[in-house]
Design a protein around this motif. Structure first.
Motif, PDB file in Angstrom:
ATOM      1  N   ARG A  80       0.829  -1.216   0.000  1.00 29.16           N
ATOM      2  CA  ARG A  80       0.000   0.000   0.000  1.00 29.16           C
ATOM      3  C   ARG A  80       0.859   1.261   0.000  1.00 29.16           C
ATOM      4  O   ARG A  80       0.479   2.276  -0.568  1.00 29.16           O
ATOM      5  N   ASP A  81       2.021   1.212   0.649  1.00 32.34           N
ATOM      6  CA  ASP A  81       2.872   2.398   0.757  1.00 32.34           C
ATOM      7  C   ASP A  81       3.901   2.514  -0.370  1.00 32.34           C
ATOM      8  O   ASP A  81       4.169   3.611  -0.854  1.00 32.34           O
ATOM      9  N   CYS A  82       4.496   1.394  -0.772  1.00 30.85           N
ATOM     10  CA  CYS A  82       5.624   1.428  -1.715  1.00 30.85           C
ATOM     11  C   CYS A  82       5.251   1.030  -3.146  1.00 30.85           C
ATOM     12  O   CYS A  82       6.075   1.184  -4.051  1.00 30.85           O
ATOM     13  N   GLY A  83       4.077   0.463  -3.341  1.00 33.24           N
ATOM     14  CA  GLY A  83       3.724  -0.046  -4.682  1.00 33.24           C
ATOM     15  C   GLY A  83       4.198  -1.483  -4.828  1.00 33.24           C
ATOM     16  O   GLY A  83       4.301  -2.227  -3.867  1.00 33.24           O
ATOM     17  N   LYS A  84       4.530  -1.870  -6.052  1.00 31.10           N
ATOM     18  CA  LYS A  84       4.971  -3.242  -6.310  1.00 31.10           C
ATOM     19  C   LYS A  84       6.454  -3.368  -5.986  1.00 31.10           C
ATOM     20  O   LYS A  84       7.289  -2.651  -6.539  1.00 31.10           O
ATOM     21  N   ARG A  85       6.770  -4.296  -5.087  1.00 30.32           N
ATOM     22  CA  ARG A  85       8.145  -4.523  -4.641  1.00 30.32           C
ATOM     23  C   ARG A  85       8.374  -6.008  -4.440  1.00 30.32           C
ATOM     24  O   ARG A  85       7.444  -6.766  -4.185  1.00 30.32           O
ATOM     25  N   MET A  86       9.645  -6.435  -4.502  1.00 23.98           N
ATOM     26  CA  MET A  86       9.992  -7.817  -4.161  1.00 23.98           C
ATOM     27  C   MET A  86       9.827  -7.979  -2.658  1.00 23.98           C
ATOM     28  O   MET A  86      10.034  -7.035  -1.897  1.00 23.98           O
ATOM     29  N   GLU A  87       9.487  -9.188  -2.240  1.00 23.37           N
ATOM     30  CA  GLU A  87       9.309  -9.433  -0.819  1.00 23.37           C
ATOM     31  C   GLU A  87      10.648  -9.330  -0.084  1.00 23.37           C
ATOM     32  O   GLU A  87      11.707  -9.540  -0.663  1.00 23.37           O
ATOM     33  N   ASN A  88      10.584  -8.999   1.184  1.00 21.03           N
ATOM     34  CA  ASN A  88      11.768  -8.924   2.026  1.00 21.03           C
ATOM     35  C   ASN A  88      12.226 -10.335   2.373  1.00 21.03           C
ATOM     36  O   ASN A  88      11.415 -11.180   2.745  1.00 21.03           O
ATOM     37  N   VAL A  89      13.506 -10.580   2.237  1.00 24.69           N
ATOM     38  CA  VAL A  89      14.082 -11.879   2.595  1.00 24.69           C
ATOM     39  C   VAL A  89      15.133 -11.634   3.663  1.00 24.69           C
ATOM     40  O   VAL A  89      16.029 -10.810   3.479  1.00 24.69           O
ATOM     41  N   SER A  90      15.001 -12.344   4.800  1.00 28.24           N
ATOM     42  CA  SER A  90      15.966 -12.125   5.891  1.00 28.24           C
ATOM     43  C   SER A  90      17.329 -12.688   5.557  1.00 28.24           C
ATOM     44  O   SER A  90      17.476 -13.530   4.715  1.00 28.24           O
TER      45      SER A  90
END
Length: 90
Positions: A80-90
């Motif tokens: 909702r805030d950043c648009g389309k992004r890759m998921e965060n991976v730890s």
């Protein structure tokens, strides 16, 4: 039969699907846990929508003298805030 993910603790939030020889190397396929919501790679907030899946191949440290390639299925999320992004991976 034992769960292979307990013996091969790769990426947090991902499961080992297959391990197969690929020439002189090993290919290990990883998929995200379906029970875990992905988080945005930008703001790291949980995202409930997945826009698409992308496959990435990553070189890892050798196992028993064989090169290792991780084939990782990553999610591209709609934040909702950043648009389309890759998921965060730890």
């Amino acid at each position: 039969m034992h769960d292979i993910n307990t013996f091969l603790p790769f990426w947090e939030g991902f499961s080992v699907v297959t391990i197969k020889p690929d020439g002189d190397a090993l290919q290990i396929d990883l998929t995200p846990h379906t029970t875990r919501l992905p988080s945005c790679g930008g703001c790291q907030k949980p995202c409930s929508t997945t826009h698409e899946y992308c496959e990435r191949v990553v070189r890892d440290l050798p196992i028993l003298g064989r090169a290792v390639r991780l084939s990782v299925l990553l999610r591209r999320v709609g934040c909702r805030d950043c648009g389309k992004r890759m998921e965060n991976v730890s």
